[in-house]
Write a protein that holds these residues in place. Sequence first.
Motif: not given
Length: 324
Positions: A85-86, A154-157, A182-184, A308-309
Amino acid sequence: MPIVQHRKPSLLSYPMWLGTRTVLRPTLSLWPLNRPGMAGLFLIDRAIAVGPKPKGVVREPMMLADRRVELIMPSGPSRRDPETAILYLHGGAFVVCGLGSHRSIASRLARSCELPVFSLEYRQLPSAGVGTSVADAVAAYRELLTERGYRRVVVAGDSAGGFLAGKVIEAAALAGLPRPTAFVGISPLLDLDVGLNPDRSSRSDAYIPQKKMAELETKFDRGPVPFTGVRRIVEVADEDFPPTVIVTAEGEMLEADAIELVEILDGFEVNAAVHSYAWQVHAFPVLTTRHPETVRAIELIADFTAEAIREAKNADKRKDKRAG
């Protein structure tokens, strides 16, 4: 190369940059940061929330770690991964925006990445300081891993949400949790004190005034949850930092910190890249939809995330094989 420069802007880029420079920047410079001024900013999120609903996704309001989230999933057939999940953390300088203002970017990530996106409504100013925002983000991440059945997150911000994503990475390492897959980062804030950093400037930024950031920083340490840990995300960069992709506007105030982080990660041989777009504005993929640069940025984020996944899955298989 960890720094990728996109130097051929579309024609739409120029009026968008000039418009934000001449209208939005003066407005932000003059906006009062007293309690009424900050509290009134919630109307921006409410106004955007009543706009057209994103297509190609299904949305479900729910609770995650005692905070409101919007779960957004691609509709129709897909190759969805039930274990990934993100977690999306919206920007807004810890004082403005929310689920409504960031519904579009969260939906586009869900469609492009073919993953469920949990868009979190964390507490923010004027009622809560950054320590509380961090606590909400970390609690949501923990619950996704320990109670919701996700093996990979995945962490995104964007902007301030990028800082929260970095703090999730720090907290996971300290708590012995799996680090994010992953970091987005979309124009991520990576230095909480950037407004006071003499080596940074907003002179070329389309709309972020550095002096206003410095004024806002006096309120960041407000409770109820105290702020702990690093104030610059580069301080937690090491060989175990997750694969990182960052999209920035060329010359924006926050770009230098993004470049510094990616160069450090490259030294640790972590898969990391900054994509810098000329004649764009801070967090432009959040603000526009059909803009050519936004379309390309979302595509490269989706490709990077997929890679990355795949790497994380292969690592999990090797680990499971050794354990068996």
